[in-house]
Enzyme design. Structure first.
Site, mmCIF file in Angstrom:
data_model
loop_
_atom_site.group_PDB
_atom_site.id
_atom_site.type_symbol
_atom_site.label_atom_id
_atom_site.label_comp_id
_atom_site.label_asym_id
_atom_site.label_seq_id
_atom_site.Cartn_x
_atom_site.Cartn_y
_atom_site.Cartn_z
ATOM 1 N N TYR A 164 0.812 -1.215 0.000
ATOM 2 C CA TYR A 164 0.000 0.000 0.000
ATOM 3 C C TYR A 164 0.849 1.271 0.000
ATOM 4 O O TYR A 164 0.310 2.372 -0.127
ATOM 5 C CB TYR A 164 -0.910 0.035 1.228
ATOM 6 C CG TYR A 164 -2.170 -0.766 1.058
ATOM 7 C CD1 TYR A 164 -2.108 -2.147 0.992
ATOM 8 C CD2 TYR A 164 -3.410 -0.150 0.964
ATOM 9 C CE1 TYR A 164 -3.255 -2.904 0.829
ATOM 10 C CE2 TYR A 164 -4.559 -0.891 0.805
ATOM 11 C CZ TYR A 164 -4.486 -2.265 0.730
ATOM 12 O OH TYR A 164 -5.626 -3.000 0.570
ATOM 13 N N LYS A 231 2.520 -14.187 5.655
ATOM 14 C CA LYS A 231 2.827 -15.129 4.576
ATOM 15 C C LYS A 231 4.357 -15.243 4.526
ATOM 16 O O LYS A 231 4.992 -15.092 3.477
ATOM 17 C CB LYS A 231 2.209 -14.587 3.275
ATOM 18 C CG LYS A 231 2.246 -15.519 2.111
ATOM 19 C CD LYS A 231 1.303 -16.692 2.227
ATOM 20 C CE LYS A 231 1.545 -17.637 1.063
ATOM 21 N NZ LYS A 231 0.924 -18.959 1.240
ATOM 22 N N ASP A 280 -2.910 -18.156 4.276
ATOM 23 C CA ASP A 280 -3.851 -19.007 3.534
ATOM 24 C C ASP A 280 -4.570 -19.991 4.454
ATOM 25 O O ASP A 280 -5.791 -20.149 4.380
ATOM 26 C CB ASP A 280 -3.163 -19.744 2.367
ATOM 27 C CG ASP A 280 -1.812 -20.309 2.735
ATOM 28 O OD1 ASP A 280 -1.001 -19.582 3.312
ATOM 29 O OD2 ASP A 280 -1.567 -21.493 2.465
ATOM 30 N N ASP A 304 -6.591 -6.406 4.748
ATOM 31 C CA ASP A 304 -7.673 -5.985 3.857
ATOM 32 C C ASP A 304 -8.514 -7.187 3.447
ATOM 33 O O ASP A 304 -9.748 -7.184 3.573
ATOM 34 C CB ASP A 304 -7.053 -5.308 2.624
ATOM 35 C CG ASP A 304 -8.097 -4.622 1.773
ATOM 36 O OD1 ASP A 304 -9.116 -4.168 2.322
ATOM 37 O OD2 ASP A 304 -7.908 -4.540 0.544
#
Ligand code: NAD
Length: 415
Positions: A164, A231, A280, A304
């Site tokens: 971002y 992640k 995930d 998000d």
């Protein structure tokens, strides 16, 4: 009135008092606080009108005429362009910095081309590093899952870094050629200038302050666990580092009240358990084992995705509130999770609950707990009465369909 008030070119400052911020970063709320609002684009004006009506009713219900919000309109987005000739006037930032607390409707962001997100710019310029999004189920609200009541989580999404940050170059431009050539020469990375390139900054300071905020919240709210979602198996030095720095905060600063899973074998005693999950599998487990999660601390893009996925489990983004907070400066900007839903603009149709619940968070933050409780109780009763907007109506048997404004009136009637 003690503090001096600035004058602005377009913003009219109402009669009232500035909210000061104490040394603890918390607001010291006067009886007639000036609170900024940005109406927003698309459905923004509809949901803001409904929410403001209800906020005023709830404050009057709780305090009679001893307390009242002095609303101050500030401009961003399409209305700012009309009023000020600029989508993002500097005085908007000045006003929020000076008056500390504001609430906003959604703002349009063009995809692929055009100006940068005004929402992201507001969060970055004001350094509102924690995006706080509580997700819980209200009885009677329709949900696609079997047991929505098992979801009771608060997401702390890092709000100023990650992809971002806006460090992107367009494929085929001289900038992309230059960056690709630099990467090839300095790092041996095989990139072509015909590739869009972006940077993902994740810093130690940025990660630690977010995890610190999540832990402090978990302590204050007597929550049981904090999960660091990342992640890091793939993006080792950004997402993986977020996890590492998160555990460092636990061990270096919170060892009296919190403990990492690895340090207690999953048995934290009466301390807060800090665990981590890869993004995930986390998205699977919030569906299969939602009770395992409580407070979530995560990087910007993960946060998000997770906010919308979790909101869906408790009734959708029509009922997903949020706050953007800097716990040191005390500046806080409250806003719904959803966007401008342009196809519903000016139809007086959509669900204002997300913005109303963002207001509930704001009143809690201001210490006007009675207003927060009155609004929550009245909302719960209205959903229970099955008097709802179209998004819930289509999923509920025997419900009464209300417009956005009618829903606010129904909630006001239940105060
Ligand atoms: P969106 O959230 O605006 O709408 C997606 C769909 O969700 C809508 O079509 C509608 O079906 C439903 N929805 C949204 N809000 C609702 C409500 N209050 N009640 C009932 N249903 C509701 O997402 P989008 O269409 O992807 O984005 C539209 C614009 O909003 C884009 O310009 C985007 O950048 C912007 N946006 C702004 C913010 C923000 O201001 N913080 C957040 C997300 C998106």
């Amino acid at each position: 009135m003690g503090a001096t008030m600035s004058t602005f070119q377009h913003i009219q400052v109402p009669q009232g008092e500035k909210i000061a911020i104490g040394a603890d970063g918390l607001p010291d709320t006067p009886s007639k606080p000036i609170i900024g609002f940005i109406e927003g684009d698309g459905i923004g004006p509809d949901i803001w009108k409904a929410s403001k009506f209800l906020f005023d009713k709830a404050v009057a219900h709780c305090y009679g005429d001893t307390r009242k919000v002095a609303w101050m309109e500030i401009y961003a987005g399409e209305k700012a362009n009309k009023v000020c000739g600029n989508y993002f006037p500097e005085e908007t930032l000045d006003a929020i910095r000076e008056y500390n607390i504001a609430i906003k409707g959604p703002l349009t962001t063009p995809v692929g081309e055009g100006f940068r997100s005004l929402n992201v710019s507001l969060r970055q310029e004001l350094d509102l590093y924690a995006c706080v999004r509580p997700v819980r189920h209200f009885e009677a609200v329709p949900s696609p899952v079997v047991n929505p009541d098992a979801v009771d989580m608060t997401i702390f999404r890092e709000n100023t870094e990650d992809v971002y940050a806006g460090y992107e170059v367009k494929a085929g431009t001289p900038e992309a050629e230059k960056l690709a050539a630099f990467c090839a020469q300095e790092f041996g990375w095989e990139l072509s200038g015909h590739t869009g390139l972006g940077l993902k900054p994740v810093s130690e300071a940025g990660s630690k302050r977010l995890v610190r905020a999540a832990l402090r919240y978990a302590i204050a709210q007597k929550r049981k666990s904090v999960t660091l979602v990342h992640k890091g198996n793939i993006m080792k030095y950004t997402e993986g580092a977020f996890r590492k720095w998160g555990y460092e905060v636990v061990r270096d600063e919170f060892s009296d009240v919190a403990v990492a899973w690895a340090d207690c074998n999953g048995d934290p005693g009466d301390k807060i358990l800090v665990q981590d999950a890869i993004a995930d599998i986390f998205l699977q487990q919030i569906l299969t084992r939602p009770k395992n999660f409580d407070v979530i601390a995560t990087t910007n893009l993960n946060g998000d995705y997770m906010s919308d996925a979790l909101a869906a489990q408790v009734g959708g983004i029509g009922i997903a509130p949020g706050a953007n907070i800097n716990y040191e400066t005390g500046v806080a900007l409250f806003e719904a999770t959803h966007g401008t839903a342009p196809k519903y603009a000016d139809l007086d149709k959509v669900n204002p609950s997300s913005l109303i619940l963002s207001g509930v968070m704001m009143f809690e933050h201001l210490g006007w707990q009675e207003v927060a409780e009155a609004l929550t109780g009245a909302l719960t009763k209205t959903y229970g009465d099955k008097r709802v907007t179209y998004d819930f109506h289509r999923l509920m048997q025997g419900a009464t369909l209300l417009k956005c404004s009618e829903f606010a009136e129904a909630v006001a009637g239940n105060l």
